[in-house]
Design a protein around this motif. Structure first.
Motif, PDB file in Angstrom:
ATOM      1  N   VAL A   1       0.848  -1.356   0.068  1.00  0.00           N
ATOM      2  CA  VAL A   1      -0.016  -0.014  -0.050  1.00  0.00           C
ATOM      3  C   VAL A   1       0.828   1.156   0.066  1.00  0.00           C
ATOM      4  O   VAL A   1       1.628   1.488   0.911  1.00  0.00           O
ATOM      5  CB  VAL A   1      -0.813   0.133   1.349  1.00  0.00           C
ATOM      6  N   SER A   2       0.544   2.102  -0.955  1.00  0.00           N
ATOM      7  CA  SER A   2       1.091   3.515  -0.802  1.00  0.00           C
ATOM      8  C   SER A   2       0.253   4.573  -1.405  1.00  0.00           C
ATOM      9  O   SER A   2      -0.807   4.230  -1.732  1.00  0.00           O
ATOM     10  CB  SER A   2       2.339   3.477  -1.854  1.00  0.00           C
ATOM     11  N   VAL A   3       0.414   5.905  -1.142  1.00  0.00           N
ATOM     12  CA  VAL A   3      -0.634   6.806  -1.820  1.00  0.00           C
ATOM     13  C   VAL A   3      -0.559   7.156  -2.952  1.00  0.00           C
ATOM     14  O   VAL A   3      -1.389   7.912  -3.411  1.00  0.00           O
ATOM     15  CB  VAL A   3      -0.503   8.237  -0.708  1.00  0.00           C
ATOM     16  N   ASP A   4       0.291   6.482  -3.779  1.00  0.00           N
ATOM     17  CA  ASP A   4       0.410   6.362  -5.282  1.00  0.00           C
ATOM     18  C   ASP A   4      -0.890   6.065  -6.052  1.00  0.00           C
ATOM     19  O   ASP A   4      -1.450   5.231  -5.224  1.00  0.00           O
ATOM     20  CB  ASP A   4       1.711   5.724  -5.773  1.00  0.00           C
ATOM     21  N   ASP A   5      -1.138   6.615  -7.101  1.00  0.00           N
ATOM     22  CA  ASP A   5      -2.158   6.004  -7.914  1.00  0.00           C
ATOM     23  C   ASP A   5      -1.900   4.750  -8.708  1.00  0.00           C
ATOM     24  O   ASP A   5      -1.226   4.103  -8.675  1.00  0.00           O
ATOM     25  CB  ASP A   5      -2.858   7.205  -8.669  1.00  0.00           C
ATOM     26  N   GLU A   6      -3.273   4.296  -9.215  1.00  0.00           N
ATOM     27  CA  GLU A   6      -3.415   2.968  -9.877  1.00  0.00           C
ATOM     28  C   GLU A   6      -2.329   3.076 -10.967  1.00  0.00           C
ATOM     29  O   GLU A   6      -1.695   1.971 -11.300  1.00  0.00           O
ATOM     30  CB  GLU A   6      -4.581   2.768 -10.505  1.00  0.00           C
ATOM     31  N   LYS A   7      -2.158   4.199 -12.020  1.00  0.00           N
ATOM     32  CA  LYS A   7      -1.451   4.314 -13.014  1.00  0.00           C
ATOM     33  C   LYS A   7       0.299   4.012 -12.458  1.00  0.00           C
ATOM     34  O   LYS A   7       0.915   3.238 -13.060  1.00  0.00           O
ATOM     35  CB  LYS A   7      -1.527   5.596 -13.537  1.00  0.00           C
ATOM     36  N   SER A   8       0.442   4.733 -11.615  1.00  0.00           N
ATOM     37  CA  SER A   8       2.046   4.716 -10.955  1.00  0.00           C
ATOM     38  C   SER A   8       2.158   3.253 -10.369  1.00  0.00           C
ATOM     39  O   SER A   8       3.249   2.729 -10.693  1.00  0.00           O
ATOM     40  CB  SER A   8       2.003   5.658  -9.599  1.00  0.00           C
ATOM     41  N   HIS A   9       1.210   2.483  -9.750  1.00  0.00           N
ATOM     42  CA  HIS A   9       1.358   1.068  -9.350  1.00  0.00           C
ATOM     43  C   HIS A   9       1.626   0.223 -10.630  1.00  0.00           C
ATOM     44  O   HIS A   9       2.474  -0.683 -10.485  1.00  0.00           O
ATOM     45  CB  HIS A   9       0.284   0.724  -8.704  1.00  0.00           C
ATOM     46  N   GLN A  10       0.848   0.508 -11.607  1.00  0.00           N
ATOM     47  CA  GLN A  10       0.882  -0.514 -13.005  1.00  0.00           C
ATOM     48  C   GLN A  10       2.109  -0.465 -13.410  1.00  0.00           C
ATOM     49  O   GLN A  10       3.001  -1.394 -13.847  1.00  0.00           O
ATOM     50  CB  GLN A  10      -0.045   0.028 -13.724  1.00  0.00           C
ATOM     51  N   LYS A  11       2.934   0.760 -13.385  1.00  0.00           N
ATOM     52  CA  LYS A  11       4.264   1.141 -13.946  1.00  0.00           C
ATOM     53  C   LYS A  11       5.242   0.402 -13.120  1.00  0.00           C
ATOM     54  O   LYS A  11       6.072  -0.246 -13.632  1.00  0.00           O
ATOM     55  CB  LYS A  11       4.559   2.795 -14.054  1.00  0.00           C
ATOM     56  N   PHE A  12       5.119   0.443 -11.967  1.00  0.00           N
ATOM     57  CA  PHE A  12       6.013  -0.247 -10.978  1.00  0.00           C
ATOM     58  C   PHE A  12       5.850  -1.766 -10.930  1.00  0.00           C
ATOM     59  O   PHE A  12       7.096  -2.404 -11.119  1.00  0.00           O
ATOM     60  CB  PHE A  12       5.654   0.256  -9.405  1.00  0.00           C
ATOM     61  N   VAL A  13       4.599  -2.159 -11.168  1.00  0.00           N
ATOM     62  CA  VAL A  13       4.606  -3.779 -11.202  1.00  0.00           C
ATOM     63  C   VAL A  13       5.141  -4.192 -12.321  1.00  0.00           C
ATOM     64  O   VAL A  13       5.724  -5.154 -12.468  1.00  0.00           O
ATOM     65  CB  VAL A  13       2.940  -3.956 -11.184  1.00  0.00           C
ATOM     66  N   THR A  14       4.963  -3.481 -13.410  1.00  0.00           N
ATOM     67  CA  THR A  14       5.536  -3.990 -14.954  1.00  0.00           C
ATOM     68  C   THR A  14       7.048  -3.821 -14.910  1.00  0.00           C
ATOM     69  O   THR A  14       7.621  -4.700 -15.276  1.00  0.00           O
ATOM     70  CB  THR A  14       4.791  -2.935 -15.993  1.00  0.00           C
TER      71      THR A  14
END
Length: 152
Positions: free
Chosen positions: A70-83
């Motif tokens: 969990v972080s306060v980043d948005d879904e788009k940021s998480h998607q880039k991080f995951v990828t």
């Protein structure tokens, strides 16, 4: 809000994951959950921590453990991080800071003499009944999985 303690019921929440799906803590009753809070996607310490969970993910799932970041980043940021880092687990977007507030990990931080509000890196281990079994406040980002496993 008072500080959460081991043995207390983990506050339930619903948040969007990196793919825009709703995820609730309550859907994991019956499983152990590693709920880890981190300050920001794709920063050195947060990447080290995420990659440590990634590299040890099969061992955690073999023990029936679900990993949620969990972080306060948005879904788009998480998607880039995951990828970018091939993360096999769920990251939750807490853009309204409700989860970090509920878990008491949002607060004043200090970097290079500058004070600001942010997420304090903290890991909660939640048992199969939804109770907080352990709280790790001094997270070793390069060995976060080992810290979790030695408590089980």
């Amino acid at each position: 809000m008072s500080e959460l303690k081991e043995g207390q019921k983990a506050p339930n929440f619903t948040a969007k994951d990196q793919d825009g799906n709703n995820v609730s803590l309550s859907q994991f009753i019956g499983k152990k959950v590693v709920l880890y809070f981190y300050p920001k996607d794709d920063t050195p310490g947060c990447t080290a921590e995420a990659c440590d969970f990634r590299d040890n993910y099969q061992g955690l799932t073999a023990k029936g453990i679900v990993v949620l970041g969990v972080s306060v980043d948005d879904e788009k940021s998480h998607q880039k991080f995951v990828t970018k880092h091939s993360l096999p687990f769920t990251l939750l977007a807490d853009t309204d800071q409700k989860i970090v507030e509920a878990y008491g990990v949002w607060g004043e931080k200090n970097m290079y003499g500058k004070k600001y509000m942010g997420t304090h890196r903290t890991t909660f281990l939640i048992d199969e009944t939804g109770l907080i079994s352990h709280i790790i406040k001094k997270v070793d980002t390069k060995n976060s999985t080992a810290q979790v496993l030695e408590l089980l």
